[in-house]
Design a protein around this motif. Sequence first.
Motif, PDB file in Angstrom:
ATOM      1  N   LYS A 196       0.833  -1.206   0.000  1.00 35.72           N
ATOM      2  CA  LYS A 196       0.000   0.000   0.000  1.00 35.72           C
ATOM      3  C   LYS A 196       0.864   1.252   0.000  1.00 35.72           C
ATOM      4  CE  LYS A 196      -3.664   0.420   2.474  1.00 35.72           C
ATOM      5  NZ  LYS A 196      -4.557   0.502   3.660  1.00 35.72           N
ATOM      6  N   ASP A 197       1.887   1.261   0.859  1.00 35.25           N
ATOM      7  CA  ASP A 197       2.766   2.428   0.983  1.00 35.25           C
ATOM      8  C   ASP A 197       3.502   2.712  -0.325  1.00 35.25           C
ATOM      9  OD1 ASP A 197       1.959   2.629   3.606  1.00 35.25           O
ATOM     10  OD2 ASP A 197       3.781   1.743   4.451  1.00 35.25           O
ATOM     11  N   GLU A 198       3.855   1.647  -1.053  1.00 39.58           N
ATOM     12  CA  GLU A 198       4.612   1.797  -2.294  1.00 39.58           C
ATOM     13  C   GLU A 198       3.714   1.971  -3.522  1.00 39.58           C
ATOM     14  OE1 GLU A 198       7.215  -1.566  -2.423  1.00 39.58           O
ATOM     15  OE2 GLU A 198       8.595  -0.740  -0.917  1.00 39.58           O
ATOM     16  N   GLY A 199       2.408   2.013  -3.282  1.00 39.59           N
ATOM     17  CA  GLY A 199       1.481   2.250  -4.377  1.00 39.59           C
ATOM     18  C   GLY A 199       1.259   1.059  -5.285  1.00 39.59           C
ATOM     19  N   VAL A 200       1.535  -0.139  -4.758  1.00 42.14           N
ATOM     20  CA  VAL A 200       1.279  -1.343  -5.548  1.00 42.14           C
ATOM     21  C   VAL A 200      -0.224  -1.539  -5.683  1.00 42.14           C
ATOM     22  CG1 VAL A 200       1.582  -3.843  -5.671  1.00 42.14           C
ATOM     23  CG2 VAL A 200       3.434  -2.406  -4.782  1.00 42.14           C
ATOM     24  N   SER A 201      -0.681  -1.831  -6.862  1.00 42.82           N
ATOM     25  CA  SER A 201      -2.109  -1.983  -7.104  1.00 42.82           C
ATOM     26  C   SER A 201      -2.642  -3.267  -6.469  1.00 42.82           C
ATOM     27  CB  SER A 201      -2.407  -2.015  -8.598  1.00 42.82           C
ATOM     28  OG  SER A 201      -2.036  -0.804  -9.214  1.00 42.82           O
ATOM     29  N   PRO A 202      -3.832  -3.202  -5.876  1.00 44.59           N
ATOM     30  CA  PRO A 202      -4.465  -4.440  -5.398  1.00 44.59           C
ATOM     31  C   PRO A 202      -4.863  -5.312  -6.574  1.00 44.59           C
ATOM     32  CG  PRO A 202      -5.986  -2.586  -5.217  1.00 44.59           C
ATOM     33  CD  PRO A 202      -4.651  -2.013  -5.639  1.00 44.59           C
ATOM     34  N   LEU A 203      -5.294  -6.526  -6.271  1.00 42.42           N
ATOM     35  CA  LEU A 203      -5.739  -7.428  -7.319  1.00 42.42           C
ATOM     36  C   LEU A 203      -6.941  -6.840  -8.053  1.00 42.42           C
ATOM     37  CD1 LEU A 203      -5.576 -10.847  -5.412  1.00 42.42           C
ATOM     38  CD2 LEU A 203      -3.976 -10.034  -7.152  1.00 42.42           C
ATOM     39  N   LYS A 204      -6.962  -7.041  -9.339  1.00 46.79           N
ATOM     40  CA  LYS A 204      -8.124  -6.632 -10.119  1.00 46.79           C
ATOM     41  C   LYS A 204      -9.222  -7.682  -9.950  1.00 46.79           C
ATOM     42  CE  LYS A 204      -5.476  -4.018 -13.536  1.00 46.79           C
ATOM     43  NZ  LYS A 204      -4.223  -4.061 -12.746  1.00 46.79           N
ATOM     44  N   PRO A 205     -10.483  -7.291 -10.170  1.00 46.60           N
ATOM     45  CA  PRO A 205     -11.597  -8.231  -9.940  1.00 46.60           C
ATOM     46  C   PRO A 205     -11.450  -9.559 -10.666  1.00 46.60           C
ATOM     47  CG  PRO A 205     -12.446  -6.012 -10.239  1.00 46.60           C
ATOM     48  CD  PRO A 205     -10.964  -5.946 -10.527  1.00 46.60           C
ATOM     49  N   PHE A 206     -10.813  -9.540 -11.853  1.00 45.91           N
ATOM     50  CA  PHE A 206     -10.703 -10.771 -12.633  1.00 45.91           C
ATOM     51  C   PHE A 206      -9.470 -11.604 -12.265  1.00 45.91           C
ATOM     52  CE2 PHE A 206      -8.660  -7.333 -15.022  1.00 45.91           C
ATOM     53  CZ  PHE A 206      -7.405  -7.860 -15.242  1.00 45.91           C
ATOM     54  N   GLU A 207      -8.591 -11.078 -11.422  1.00 50.30           N
ATOM     55  CA  GLU A 207      -7.372 -11.810 -11.074  1.00 50.30           C
ATOM     56  C   GLU A 207      -7.658 -12.881 -10.028  1.00 50.30           C
ATOM     57  OE1 GLU A 207      -3.405  -9.453 -11.431  1.00 50.30           O
ATOM     58  OE2 GLU A 207      -4.822  -8.134 -10.399  1.00 50.30           O
ATOM     59  N   GLY A 208      -7.067 -14.049 -10.242  1.00 50.52           N
ATOM     60  CA  GLY A 208      -7.267 -15.166  -9.333  1.00 50.52           C
ATOM     61  C   GLY A 208      -5.956 -15.738  -8.837  1.00 50.52           C
ATOM     62  N   PRO A 209      -5.991 -16.961  -8.329  1.00 49.05           N
ATOM     63  CA  PRO A 209      -4.785 -17.588  -7.773  1.00 49.05           C
ATOM     64  C   PRO A 209      -3.718 -17.838  -8.835  1.00 49.05           C
ATOM     65  CG  PRO A 209      -6.787 -18.756  -7.102  1.00 49.05           C
ATOM     66  CD  PRO A 209      -7.192 -17.806  -8.175  1.00 49.05           C
ATOM     67  N   GLU A 210      -2.476 -17.965  -8.371  1.00 54.43           N
ATOM     68  CA  GLU A 210      -1.360 -18.360  -9.229  1.00 54.43           C
ATOM     69  C   GLU A 210      -1.022 -19.812  -8.893  1.00 54.43           C
ATOM     70  OE1 GLU A 210       1.803 -15.553  -8.760  1.00 54.43           O
ATOM     71  OE2 GLU A 210       0.617 -13.877  -9.542  1.00 54.43           O
ATOM     72  N   TYR A 211      -1.512 -20.721  -9.713  1.00 55.62           N
ATOM     73  CA  TYR A 211      -1.412 -22.145  -9.385  1.00 55.62           C
ATOM     74  C   TYR A 211      -0.038 -22.740  -9.671  1.00 55.62           C
ATOM     75  CZ  TYR A 211      -6.530 -21.950  -9.122  1.00 55.62           C
ATOM     76  OH  TYR A 211      -7.817 -21.641  -8.798  1.00 55.62           O
ATOM     77  N   LEU A 212       0.598 -22.349 -10.770  1.00 59.60           N
ATOM     78  CA  LEU A 212       1.868 -22.908 -11.258  1.00 59.60           C
ATOM     79  C   LEU A 212       1.745 -24.335 -11.770  1.00 59.60           C
ATOM     80  CD1 LEU A 212       4.623 -21.702  -8.730  1.00 59.60           C
ATOM     81  CD2 LEU A 212       3.745 -20.557 -10.757  1.00 59.60           C
ATOM     82  N   ARG A 213       0.589 -24.954 -11.517  1.00 59.11           N
ATOM     83  CA  ARG A 213       0.398 -26.346 -11.920  1.00 59.11           C
ATOM     84  C   ARG A 213      -1.097 -26.586 -12.112  1.00 59.11           C
ATOM     85  NH1 ARG A 213       2.200 -31.108  -7.817  1.00 59.11           N
ATOM     86  NH2 ARG A 213       4.271 -30.331  -8.338  1.00 59.11           N
ATOM     87  N   ASP A 214      -1.452 -27.433 -13.080  1.00 63.11           N
ATOM     88  CA  ASP A 214      -2.863 -27.786 -13.270  1.00 63.11           C
ATOM     89  C   ASP A 214      -3.349 -28.654 -12.113  1.00 63.11           C
ATOM     90  OD1 ASP A 214      -3.163 -26.444 -15.680  1.00 63.11           O
ATOM     91  OD2 ASP A 214      -2.543 -28.183 -16.880  1.00 63.11           O
ATOM     92  N   SER A 215      -4.647 -28.641 -11.905  1.00 58.96           N
ATOM     93  CA  SER A 215      -5.236 -29.486 -10.865  1.00 58.96           C
ATOM     94  C   SER A 215      -5.081 -30.961 -11.240  1.00 58.96           C
ATOM     95  CB  SER A 215      -6.728 -29.180 -10.691  1.00 58.96           C
ATOM     96  OG  SER A 215      -7.439 -29.577 -11.852  1.00 58.96           O
TER      97      SER A 215
END
Length: 221
Positions: A196-215
């Motif tokens: 927050k202090d550095e002005g990093v944007s929060p997640l956008k509504p369409f952004e989800g988890p970062e899985y790195l692997r398929d289920s």
Amino acid sequence: MKAIAIDTSISKITISVKNEEKIASTILNIGMKQSESLVPAMDHMMKTAGLLPEELECAVISKGPGSFTGLRLGFAAVKALESAFKIPVYGVDSLLPYAKAFEASQNPVLSVIDAKKEKFYAALFTNGKALVESGDYTKEEIFEFIKEYDSLVITGPDALLFQDIINEAGLKTKTFAIHSSLDISESLFEIAQKMKDEGVSPLKPFEGPEYLRDSDAKISQ
């Protein structure tokens, strides 16, 4: 800071609510019942900390890597908060909070989560910065990026397991394994505050988890 932090990236779910200097925290480790207990536990922690949902300044979630089902569960919960109360949601790399406690260490910090199938989710940090980004690695791949270091701190839920693997392999790197069964919520809050202090944007509504692997279900198709 008035915020809620949720980590559902591993089998133990952590839920914490921060009301300025007060923090109310709980850990769920009840198997299949975790899905039906998450939202009531969030509500209970909010009440324990003396906060109403509309008073939250933000929500923080471990965005992955980690458990496919767990990450989906956590995101569903915080996205409901985001939608109902218009609060920003900050996503944090699941491996970073474990390493944060050791960011002042003179040694690199390896954060690890057992990804099963003889692989690990891992990242290598120094001074809070990633030397090697989070990935889905074999033990041999991890050996390659740690072998140049004389000593190393290993942290994360499966630090002790990976230290045993290093010892069995006869790797010369001297390791100090810290099994992070400790509450990581304070680290999550600190990381979110810095974002927050550095002005990093929060997640956008369409952004989800970062899985790195398929289920597993998708892999078996």
